[in-house]
Design a protein around this motif. Structure first.
Motif, PDB file in Angstrom:
ATOM      1  N   CYS A 123       0.779  -1.247  -0.045  1.00 26.48           N
ATOM      2  CA  CYS A 123      -0.201  -0.009   0.023  1.00 26.48           C
ATOM      3  C   CYS A 123       0.625   1.099   0.046  1.00 26.48           C
ATOM      4  O   CYS A 123       0.666   2.077  -0.816  1.00 26.48           O
ATOM      5  CB  CYS A 123      -0.898   0.124   1.194  1.00 26.48           C
ATOM      6  N   GLY A 124       1.740   1.188   0.626  1.00 24.46           N
ATOM      7  CA  GLY A 124       2.649   2.466   1.148  1.00 24.46           C
ATOM      8  C   GLY A 124       3.649   2.789  -0.037  1.00 24.46           C
ATOM      9  O   GLY A 124       3.677   4.031  -0.299  1.00 24.46           O
ATOM     10  N   PHE A 125       4.062   1.937  -0.687  1.00 26.23           N
ATOM     11  CA  PHE A 125       5.157   2.085  -1.618  1.00 26.23           C
ATOM     12  C   PHE A 125       4.433   2.003  -3.058  1.00 26.23           C
ATOM     13  O   PHE A 125       5.186   2.042  -4.191  1.00 26.23           O
ATOM     14  CB  PHE A 125       6.175   1.044  -1.627  1.00 26.23           C
ATOM     15  N   ALA A 126       3.188   2.064  -3.345  1.00 19.97           N
ATOM     16  CA  ALA A 126       2.468   1.661  -4.583  1.00 19.97           C
ATOM     17  C   ALA A 126       2.713   3.026  -5.261  1.00 19.97           C
ATOM     18  O   ALA A 126       2.469   4.185  -4.680  1.00 19.97           O
ATOM     19  CB  ALA A 126       0.967   1.226  -4.298  1.00 19.97           C
ATOM     20  N   GLY A 127       3.121   2.906  -6.603  1.00 20.95           N
ATOM     21  CA  GLY A 127       3.306   4.221  -7.427  1.00 20.95           C
ATOM     22  C   GLY A 127       2.066   4.480  -8.342  1.00 20.95           C
ATOM     23  O   GLY A 127       2.098   5.417  -9.150  1.00 20.95           O
ATOM     24  N   THR A 128       1.139   3.745  -8.241  1.00 25.14           N
ATOM     25  CA  THR A 128      -0.346   3.931  -9.171  1.00 25.14           C
ATOM     26  C   THR A 128      -1.351   3.754  -8.326  1.00 25.14           C
ATOM     27  O   THR A 128      -1.449   2.918  -7.317  1.00 25.14           O
ATOM     28  CB  THR A 128      -0.135   2.768 -10.109  1.00 25.14           C
ATOM     29  N   GLN A 129      -2.599   4.050  -8.652  1.00 30.35           N
ATOM     30  CA  GLN A 129      -3.828   4.095  -7.959  1.00 30.35           C
ATOM     31  C   GLN A 129      -4.377   2.647  -8.031  1.00 30.35           C
ATOM     32  O   GLN A 129      -4.889   2.216  -6.763  1.00 30.35           O
ATOM     33  CB  GLN A 129      -5.007   5.177  -8.550  1.00 30.35           C
ATOM     34  N   SER A 130      -4.285   1.987  -9.165  1.00 30.80           N
ATOM     35  CA  SER A 130      -4.750   0.711  -9.125  1.00 30.80           C
ATOM     36  C   SER A 130      -3.890  -0.275  -8.342  1.00 30.80           C
ATOM     37  O   SER A 130      -4.507  -1.159  -7.632  1.00 30.80           O
ATOM     38  CB  SER A 130      -4.819   0.246 -10.735  1.00 30.80           C
ATOM     39  N   ALA A 131      -2.445  -0.131  -8.286  1.00 28.24           N
ATOM     40  CA  ALA A 131      -1.611  -0.967  -7.479  1.00 28.24           C
ATOM     41  C   ALA A 131      -2.224  -0.709  -6.105  1.00 28.24           C
ATOM     42  O   ALA A 131      -2.204  -1.800  -5.060  1.00 28.24           O
ATOM     43  CB  ALA A 131      -0.463  -0.576  -7.687  1.00 28.24           C
ATOM     44  N   TYR A 132      -2.106   0.581  -5.836  1.00 23.89           N
ATOM     45  CA  TYR A 132      -2.624   0.914  -4.303  1.00 23.89           C
ATOM     46  C   TYR A 132      -3.809   0.211  -3.559  1.00 23.89           C
ATOM     47  O   TYR A 132      -4.091  -0.386  -2.841  1.00 23.89           O
ATOM     48  CB  TYR A 132      -2.678   2.452  -4.019  1.00 23.89           C
ATOM     49  N   GLU A 133      -4.837   0.308  -4.501  1.00 21.49           N
ATOM     50  CA  GLU A 133      -6.203  -0.277  -4.484  1.00 21.49           C
ATOM     51  C   GLU A 133      -6.323  -1.702  -4.330  1.00 21.49           C
ATOM     52  O   GLU A 133      -6.913  -2.053  -3.281  1.00 21.49           O
ATOM     53  CB  GLU A 133      -7.276   0.500  -5.559  1.00 21.49           C
ATOM     54  N   ASP A 134      -5.737  -2.383  -5.303  1.00 22.24           N
ATOM     55  CA  ASP A 134      -5.332  -3.915  -5.137  1.00 22.24           C
ATOM     56  C   ASP A 134      -4.946  -4.260  -3.717  1.00 22.24           C
ATOM     57  O   ASP A 134      -5.416  -5.151  -3.059  1.00 22.24           O
ATOM     58  CB  ASP A 134      -4.907  -4.137  -6.382  1.00 22.24           C
ATOM     59  N   ALA A 135      -3.795  -3.494  -3.368  1.00 28.10           N
ATOM     60  CA  ALA A 135      -3.075  -3.898  -2.212  1.00 28.10           C
ATOM     61  C   ALA A 135      -3.834  -3.583  -1.085  1.00 28.10           C
ATOM     62  O   ALA A 135      -3.896  -4.396   0.083  1.00 28.10           O
ATOM     63  CB  ALA A 135      -1.681  -3.045  -2.047  1.00 28.10           C
ATOM     64  N   TYR A 136      -4.792  -2.350  -1.056  1.00 32.14           N
ATOM     65  CA  TYR A 136      -5.525  -1.724   0.184  1.00 32.14           C
ATOM     66  C   TYR A 136      -6.466  -3.026   0.362  1.00 32.14           C
ATOM     67  O   TYR A 136      -7.050  -3.608   1.626  1.00 32.14           O
ATOM     68  CB  TYR A 136      -6.180  -0.704  -0.239  1.00 32.14           C
ATOM     69  N   ASP A 137      -7.134  -3.444  -0.687  1.00 31.53           N
ATOM     70  CA  ASP A 137      -8.281  -4.579  -0.702  1.00 31.53           C
ATOM     71  C   ASP A 137      -7.738  -5.773  -0.132  1.00 31.53           C
ATOM     72  O   ASP A 137      -8.282  -6.599   0.619  1.00 31.53           O
ATOM     73  CB  ASP A 137      -8.657  -4.774  -2.041  1.00 31.53           C
ATOM     74  N   ARG A 138      -6.512  -6.365  -0.507  1.00 28.65           N
ATOM     75  CA  ARG A 138      -6.008  -7.441  -0.035  1.00 28.65           C
ATOM     76  C   ARG A 138      -5.749  -7.471   1.376  1.00 28.65           C
ATOM     77  O   ARG A 138      -5.900  -8.233   2.203  1.00 28.65           O
ATOM     78  CB  ARG A 138      -4.604  -7.788  -0.887  1.00 28.65           C
ATOM     79  N   LEU A 139      -5.117  -6.162   1.827  1.00 31.81           N
ATOM     80  CA  LEU A 139      -4.692  -6.128   3.178  1.00 31.81           C
ATOM     81  C   LEU A 139      -5.944  -6.301   4.214  1.00 31.81           C
ATOM     82  O   LEU A 139      -5.932  -6.958   5.199  1.00 31.81           O
ATOM     83  CB  LEU A 139      -4.204  -4.727   3.524  1.00 31.81           C
ATOM     84  N   PHE A 140      -7.094  -5.598   3.664  1.00 26.53           N
ATOM     85  CA  PHE A 140      -8.360  -5.594   4.800  1.00 26.53           C
ATOM     86  C   PHE A 140      -8.974  -6.730   4.604  1.00 26.53           C
ATOM     87  O   PHE A 140      -9.688  -7.013   5.629  1.00 26.53           O
ATOM     88  CB  PHE A 140      -8.809  -4.115   4.407  1.00 26.53           C
ATOM     89  N   THR A 141      -8.846  -7.539   3.520  1.00 23.65           N
ATOM     90  CA  THR A 141      -9.499  -8.991   3.444  1.00 23.65           C
ATOM     91  C   THR A 141      -8.875  -9.673   4.146  1.00 23.65           C
ATOM     92  O   THR A 141      -9.372 -10.377   5.105  1.00 23.65           O
ATOM     93  CB  THR A 141      -9.216  -9.546   2.036  1.00 23.65           C
ATOM     94  N   ALA A 142      -7.207  -9.722   4.439  1.00 25.34           N
ATOM     95  CA  ALA A 142      -6.750 -10.548   5.571  1.00 25.34           C
ATOM     96  C   ALA A 142      -6.850 -10.042   6.750  1.00 25.34           C
ATOM     97  O   ALA A 142      -7.213 -10.962   7.901  1.00 25.34           O
ATOM     98  CB  ALA A 142      -5.251 -10.377   5.109  1.00 25.34           C
ATOM     99  N   LEU A 143      -6.867  -8.726   7.124  1.00 29.63           N
ATOM    100  CA  LEU A 143      -7.302  -8.222   8.595  1.00 29.63           C
ATOM    101  C   LEU A 143      -8.653  -8.779   9.028  1.00 29.63           C
ATOM    102  O   LEU A 143      -8.977  -8.858  10.227  1.00 29.63           O
ATOM    103  CB  LEU A 143      -7.149  -6.621   8.651  1.00 29.63           C
ATOM    104  N   ASP A 144      -9.542  -8.721   7.942  1.00 27.98           N
ATOM    105  CA  ASP A 144     -11.082  -8.972   8.247  1.00 27.98           C
ATOM    106  C   ASP A 144     -10.916 -10.663   8.606  1.00 27.98           C
ATOM    107  O   ASP A 144     -11.562 -11.241   9.616  1.00 27.98           O
ATOM    108  CB  ASP A 144     -11.919  -9.056   7.223  1.00 27.98           C
ATOM    109  N   TRP A 145     -10.160 -11.617   8.307  1.00 31.95           N
ATOM    110  CA  TRP A 145      -9.800 -12.842   8.381  1.00 31.95           C
ATOM    111  C   TRP A 145      -9.190 -13.120   9.468  1.00 31.95           C
ATOM    112  O   TRP A 145      -9.711 -13.790  10.612  1.00 31.95           O
ATOM    113  CB  TRP A 145      -9.144 -13.540   7.296  1.00 31.95           C
TER     114      TRP A 145
END
Length: 347
Positions: free
Chosen positions: A180-202
């Motif tokens: 998330c923090g080092f993503a240089g594009t909006q799409s890469a950031y949003e994909d990383a964000y979704d994966r992170l919070f999916t895992a935190l929900d788990w």
């Protein structure tokens, strides 16, 4: 020297580490033998990967067998440095930069100078910086030097499931915040964000009815998750834009994190001032001013967590470690829950 750059279009961590290991007999290729007093663990309290090694070494009581050098919280693009020590030189290795130990063994070492690193004291050469097996080896290869009552952080009966849990924690959470923090594009950031919070929900669901990740006692899996959780609200929520929720807004994870923080070996190795200084001052391509925020309020880390109601005992049939050695204590000014004895005192 400049701080370096970290943002990439789609961040991928360089995982090409020095794959040597320290094993009981050191008989295999790229293996070094366990020997008390031979190696120095070089770490930084700011770094979550290094914080793992600091915690495991303390939980197992390896302080007398493996000495420890602590680098300052900031570094340039060249190396971590021993700027906390008198004369800005490590008192055991006699070097000002960790890079010197890498170069001693590998002249012209082409990759990043990372912590944690094990360094052979007599030669001054780096042995390994491969942080994932390093802590498992502390548990499984250094058993002759464990303290009485040391926990079994990698129990054989749980290893298959543990390895799966730790792999998901690593890819989606430990490394996910960096994606998330080092993503240089909006799409890469949003994909990383979704994966992170999916895992935190788990993880939130998993920890709702069990005290620790693998059940009733702490394991290596908890160490690995804790170092990310300890940095979440202070750094990752704002600096890395992981801002769907704060850790303090996830009931099970927040209770779990406080439970571990108040367990000897976890909170007493956590230096919030070093953590914030590192991320906000070093990552200038994300935070160009280098301004370090005053918050968040750390008072909540000492509050009652109520996780005892789930049963279990952090150390099982073992015992907690005693206070950290005087020279290895976190400055109480950097963590308000640490007393002059170096131990966390819940509010």
């Amino acid at each position: 020297m400049g701080q370096g750059t970290y943002v990439e279009d789609d961040f991928e961590r360089d995982t090409n580490y020095i794959e040597d290991r320290v094993t009981t007999d050191g008989a295999g290729e790229h293996e070094w033998p366990v020997e008390a007093g031979r190696y120095r663990l070089v770490a930084a309290r700011a770094c979550p990967w290094a914080n793992r090694a600091i915690i495991v070494r303390r939980l197992l009581g390896l302080e007398d067998a493996i000495s420890m050098g602590i680098c300052g919280p900031t570094h340039d693009s060249d190396s971590w440095t021993f700027d906390l020590d008198e004369g800005e030189v490590d008192p055991v290795l006699g070097i000002p930069r960790l890079k010197d130990a890498y170069e001693k063994r590998f002249p012209g070492y082409p990759r990043g100078i990372t912590v944690p690193a094990l360094v052979e004291i007599s030669s001054g050469e780096v042995v390994t910086n491969d942080f994932a097996p390093m802590t498992l080896d502390l548990s499984t290869q250094w058993t002759a030097h464990h303290r009485d009552g040391a926990p079994d952080l990698y129990p054989e009966a749980l290893r298959a499931e543990m390895d799966e849990v730790m792999e998901r924690v690593y890819t989606e959470v430990n490394n996910g915040v960096y994606r998330c923090g080092f993503a240089g594009t909006q799409s890469a950031y949003e994909d990383a964000y979704d994966r992170l919070f999916t895992a935190l929900d788990w993880l939130e669901e998993r920890l709702t009815d069990r005290r620790f990740l693998m059940g009733d006692t702490i394991t290596e899996a908890d160490v690995r998750l804790f170092t990310t959780l300890a940095r979440f609200d202070a750094v990752y929520h704002g600096h890395f834009k992981c801002n769907r929720q704060k850790l303090a807004e996830l009931p099970a994870l927040w209770g779990y994190a406080r439970d571990l923080f108040q367990t000897p070996g976890f909170g007493d190795t956590t230096d919030f001032a070093h953590i914030k200084s590192h991320y906000y001052e070093v990552h200038r391509d994300i935070n160009p001013t280098g301004i370090v925020p005053k918050g968040p309020d750390l008072a909540g880390w000492g509050t009652a967590h109520g996780r005892e109601s789930l049963g279990g005992r952090p150390f099982g049939d073992g015992t907690p470690p005693g206070p950290p050695p005087e020279g290895e204590r976190v400055d109480p000014a950097h963590n308000p829950h640490i007393g002059p004895d170096g131990v966390v005192h819940p509010s």
